[in-house]
Scaffold this motif. Structure first.
Motif, PDB file in Angstrom:
ATOM      1  N   GLN A 188     -13.103  96.645  33.287  1.00 32.33           N
ATOM      2  CA  GLN A 188     -13.861  95.546  32.710  1.00 32.33           C
ATOM      3  C   GLN A 188     -12.923  94.507  32.131  1.00 32.33           C
ATOM      4  N   GLN A 202     -13.137 102.690  33.342  1.00 35.57           N
ATOM      5  CA  GLN A 202     -14.161 101.651  33.413  1.00 35.57           C
ATOM      6  C   GLN A 202     -13.889 100.545  32.420  1.00 35.57           C
ATOM      7  N   ASN A 241     -19.427  99.175  28.195  1.00 34.74           N
ATOM      8  CA  ASN A 241     -20.674  99.293  28.941  1.00 34.74           C
ATOM      9  C   ASN A 241     -21.248 100.701  28.885  1.00 34.74           C
ATOM     10  N   ARG A 263     -14.707  91.907  23.599  1.00 31.78           N
ATOM     11  CA  ARG A 263     -15.616  92.734  24.362  1.00 31.78           C
ATOM     12  C   ARG A 263     -15.683  94.165  23.853  1.00 31.78           C
ATOM     13  N   LYS A 281     -21.922  90.906  36.272  1.00 29.42           N
ATOM     14  CA  LYS A 281     -23.014  90.664  35.337  1.00 29.42           C
ATOM     15  C   LYS A 281     -23.564  89.277  35.604  1.00 29.42           C
ATOM     16  N   LYS A 309     -16.847  96.500  40.723  1.00 29.63           N
ATOM     17  CA  LYS A 309     -16.800  95.149  40.210  1.00 29.63           C
ATOM     18  C   LYS A 309     -18.219  94.761  39.845  1.00 29.63           C
TER      19      LYS A 309
END
Lengths: 298, 325, 336
Positions: free
Chosen positions: A294, A290, A29, A24, C335, C332
């Motif tokens: 994730q 963040q 993001n 990832r 997606k 949270k």
């Protein structure tokens, strides 16, 4: 994604989250990216000043010039001058290294002790955890500057006193971050599997659990850096801690308060420097957080 | 009541419902279904077939980002796809009761059971507190809860799974709704409790003349409960008919394979028919038979056209080219 | 329930003892002769000996600890060297100002953060949400004293009508007089309270019982206040309890800015004069208030959420702490 848990050599990975994090990594993001961008821009300003400061200072920081008192900001004095005619830009700039050194010192103490205590109480739980929590509860119930004041009352003014006192006060927050991370991952199956394989506790903690919380820790360090600057400047603002011979932003603000309406710039300049540094660290911390969230959701 | 029925003979009529997510994925492609008053209709399909999403669309509780793209939903003759929030509030809980899949999460953890059931009455009726209390206790008894005075003062976490599901049912039927939507009410429960809940729904249907839309992935419960069944595959109904017809003479290959894969005592010693796994999660609009990739009797036409519903005998329809004679 | 309260009370006592012990032990760490340091360089030998006797400096450590705790239980905090008055009396005179200021700031935090959180939580990630969060994040980065200076510059005044005497909650015109100092403390802390409430509301909105409430026919406002708000209250109340220490820290500094005769001013004077008994007394008092309030927070939470009694609250709370010290956003983002 679910079928890609094996790595190149077809070995089953023990720490799936790290693996997935690599997959990832390319897709950090958008929110985190923006946070990083703002953060780095904000931090770049003090950094540039810091570099300039090493090689060149436009004015002397201490010599007084009574003919140039309260000069409004202009091309000669970018941030104006104070009640002794000293150039505020120069003073702000030369206050930077001390601030950074103190913040780093505080976080070194806080982070290293917090890492040790947090890892132990998070991994072993039970009695260790209970007493770790009681001590951190106790420390959290006094405001950080009070501890600083207690140290100053005991040992007198000095940079070391500030670093040690605030460093101790920063232990609990680091401890909590690390402890909760360890608690979260301790129950995962890959840890149980490692225990069954006979891996030592030290190995599990260092090689397998620590990497999981590295991003979180980095985020906490960025935040701790900001908070250390805030705490140190508060103490200096009260006239305690860092000796008066040293230039600190907090003390500049304290002095500026006396002639606030004659020369508002003398208060705004150091204040803005504090806000820039702190806000920059906040944004970096948020971005890191963040990413770590994730990962733990992945 | 009589007046409403003259307007439409169906309590619920869904026409060409299409539900899409914000990213454009088609979660429900083309669902049409009808429920007559007093009927129990089953909606069967595997996970991802869009059965839960369809019911959410009917109840107006679609999650954020998911919306109805096409189609109408007529509830008692009134199109409820485009009504205001206030009108929706008047229907939900009053004429339309909903039972959810996960009872433990569908109850507010911080509010006592009695108060939560009472809330429905508070919203929809003008009864005084005493009348409300009596009705709450009455309904709780009606769903076979015992010791209701004590139970009403409990919090959800102090109840068992079956009790929670009963409380949810009580909440759904307290205003005597004309339609009860039951979204997999038994999945989280033990088999013995499952049977009790099924019996309870049957009883409610019988005693209160409530129509029921029962959603499940489990043919064994559907068999016990439903009058008619819709089999859903990837957001499209592939077979419709009376329960006995579908169980005895399934026409669509998907239904056949579904029924074949249930282990029953008669199949002892034989191999179970195993369906080929779904290889891709196709979310675009349908241009051919979606079951083609898994169908053992697939032929050329399946990959080119989308089959219509072919009627076998009264009400029994299936969307398969094998039936196109 | 009784068991839960006892357990919490036990933890509170242990924490209290620890903090008193930490503060006390600092006194032992003073390098050199404490009496000489406290009295300054010009003190005569007699004065020093007298003070040594009074403080019991030369007694063995266990006895000292015993004496100190015994005095503390009787409410005797010792005698201030700088002011030559009992510490209790000095604190008693200054405390109302500080506590009034802290309570005022605290109320401001609640008054500002609740509506902001409700507005921000209406649509997660909307322009409105992002801008509220950006602004509060910025105020979080502004230390209270700089905030006070900004406020002074904006309103062009240092005078708040507090020329003499001390104001407290009871004195007339308190709200107006103390508005600026309280605002300076509150603004920098609103962000934390706001974010926690916002995150909690957003999390609760995703819960199934919210959906179930829609199914019941509840209106939006009913769902928000009857269901969601109540469920978001536990983290919010806990965070408020944890912010309290920071509010006290802030008020100590702010008193210095606005020249309010409160504990902060007293403390700074005491520290500058190395007046150890007074310093100890003030720090212990503030710590006790913070610890007791956090105990009350635990009790309140337990009434809001009955599940807390059963589960291990410790982990819940420390989790919250992690988030606070970490300003964790419960994002949270699913997606689809």
């Amino acid at each position: 994604m679910r079928f890609k848990r094996k790595d190149k050599n077809n070995q089953i990975s023990f720490a799936p989250d790290v693996q997935r994090a690599y997959y990832r990594a390319s897709s950090i993001n958008k929110g985190a990216k923006i946070q990083f961008r703002i953060g780095f821009v904000l931090l770049a300003i003090p950094l540039v000043l810091f570099l300039i400061n090493i090689f060149y200072r436009p004015y002397d920081t201490t010599s007084m010039n009574m003919s140039e008192r309260f000069v409004t900001p202009d091309s000669k004095h970018w941030f104006g001058t104070d009640n002794y005619g000293r150039d505020i830009f120069t003073r702000v700039m030369s206050g930077l290294p001390l601030t950074i050194i103190i913040s780093i010192g505080i976080n070194l103490i806080g982070c290293s002790s917090g890492l040790l205590i947090g890892a132990l109480s998070g991994y072993y739980g039970g009695t260790v955890d209970y007493w770790g929590n009681r001590i951190s509860d106790a420390l959290l119930s006094i405001p950080a500057i009070l501890m600083g004041m207690l140290f100053v009352a005991t040992f007198g003014n000095g940079i070391w006193q500030v670093i040690v006192a605030l460093g101790i006060m920063f232990i609990p927050s680091y401890m909590r971050v690390i402890r909760s991370g360890f608690l979260e991952y301790r129950q995962r199956n890959f840890v149980k599997r490692l225990q069954l394989l006979g891996a030592s506790s030290g190995r599990i903690i260092w090689r397998h659990l620590f990497p999981q919380i590295r991003t979180r820790l980095m985020s906490a360090i960025a935040l701790g850096f900001a908070n250390a600057i805030l705490a140190e400047s508060s103490l200096s603002f009260l006239g305690l801690g860092v000796p008066p011979s040293q230039i600190t932003w907090g003390r500049m603000l304290k002095d500026a308060q006396g002639f606030l309406f004659q020369a508002p710039w003398s208060a705004i300049a150091p204040g803005l420097m504090i806000v820039t540094l702190v806000l920059g660290s906040f944004f970096i911390s948020n971005g890191l957080k963040q990413i770590s969230q994730q990962r733990s959701l992945a | 009541m009589q007046n409403d029925l003259t307007k439409s003979e169906y309590i619920l009529k869904v026409e060409h419902l299409k539900v899409v997510s914000a990213q454009g994925a088609e979660l429900v492609r083309d669902v049409s279904l009808k429920i007559k008053p007093g009927e129990i209709v089953g909606l069967v399909g595997e996970s991802g077939s869009g059965k839960s999403i369809s019911t959410m669309a009917i109840a107006g509780i679609l999650p954020e980002g998911i919306s109805i793209a096409q189609g109408n939903i007529f509830f008692k003759g009134q199109d409820i796809t485009r009504i205001t929030a206030q009108d929706r509030c008047k229907i939900n809980g009053n004429q339309l009761g909903i039972i959810y899949q996960d009872a433990s999460q569908s109850l507010n953890p911080l509010i006592r059971i009695g108060k939560q059931i009472d809330e429905v009455l508070k919203i929809h009726t003008n009864l005084n507190p005493k009348e409300r209390r009596n009705r709450v206790y009455g309904t709780m008894r009606a769903v076979n809860l015992s010791d209701v005075e004590k139970l009403a003062k409990r919090y959800p976490h102090e109840l068992s799974g079956g009790q929670r599901q009963r409380v949810l049912i009580a909440m759904a039927i307290i205003n005597n709704p004309e339609l009860l939507i039951a979204d997999e009410p038994t999945t989280a429960l033990d088999v013995s409790v499952q049977a009790q809940i099924i019996e309870l729904i049957k009883l409610i249907n019988f005693s209160r003349k409530t129509s029921v839309l029962y959603i499940s992935h489990d043919f064994s419960t559907v068999k016990k409960l439903c009058d008619r069944v819709y089999v859903l595959y990837q957001g499209i109904p592939v077979e419709v008919g009376a329960t006995t017809q579908i169980i005895m003479q399934p026409q669509h290959m998907y239904t056949k394979l579904l029924l074949e894969s249930i282990p029953t005592p008669e199949k002892r010693g034989q191999h179970l028919m195993i369906m080929r796994a779904r290889t891709k999660d196709y979310r675009g609009s349908a241009t051919n038979c979606l079951f083609a990739e898994r169908c053992p009797k697939v032929f050329e036409r399946c990959r080119q056209e989308l089959p219509d519903m072919y009627e076998m005998c009264d009400g029994h329809q299936a969307a398969c080219f094998l039936l196109d004679k | 329930m009784a068991r839960y309260i006892l357990q919490k009370a036990g933890q509170m006592l242990i924490t209290l003892l620890l903090i008193v012990f930490i503060v006390f032990i600092m006194f032992e760490l003073i390098p050199g002769n404490p009496a000489r340091i406290m009295l300054g360089m010009n003190a005569s030998q007699e004065q020093i000996t007298a003070l040594e006797l009074e403080l019991g400096i030369n007694e063995p450590l266990p006895l000292k600890i015993k004496n100190y705790f015994a005095g503390l239980i009787q409410g005797d905090l010792g005698r201030s060297i700088r002011f030559d008055k009992p510490v209790g009396e000095l604190i008693g005179a200054a405390a109302p100002t500080t506590f009034s200021l802290a309570i005022y700031a605290f109320i401001l935090i609640i008054v500002l953060s609740v509506p902001l959180a409700l507005l921000a939580a209406r649509k997660q990630g909307s322009f409105f949400d992002n801008s509220i969060r950006f602004v509060t994040e910025t105020t979080l980065a502004i230390p209270p004293f700089f905030m006070a200076i900004i406020l002074m510059l904006i309103f062009r005044t240092t005078q708040l009508g507090l020329s003499s005497g001390q104001g407290n909650l009871a004195s007339p015109g308190f709200l107006r007089q103390f508005l600026m100092p309280a605002l300076a403390i509150a603004l920098s802390r609103v962000a934390m309270a706001m974010e926690f409430l916002r995150d909690a509301i957003i999390e609760q909105k995703r819960m199934f019982y919210t959906r179930a409430a829609v199914g019941k026919g509840a209106t939006k406002s009913r769902i928000l206040f009857f269901h969601i708000f109540r469920n978001s209250l536990v983290p919010f109340v806990t965070v408020l309890g944890l912010i309290l220490a920071e509010v006290f820290g802030g008020s100590i500094i702010i008193e210095q800015v606005f020249l309010l005769p409160g504990l902060g001013r007293l403390l700074v004077t005491a520290v500058e004069a190395r007046d150890f008994p007074l310093t100890q007394g003030i720090i212990i008092l503030i710590a006790i208030v913070v610890i007791v309030v956090n105990f009350l927070v635990d009790l309140i939470n337990q009434f809001i959420d009955p599940r807390i009694r059963l589960s291990d609250v410790k982990s819940e709370k420390s989790n919250l702490w992690t988030q606070l010290s970490y300003k964790l956003k419960f994002r949270k983002d699913i997606k689809r």
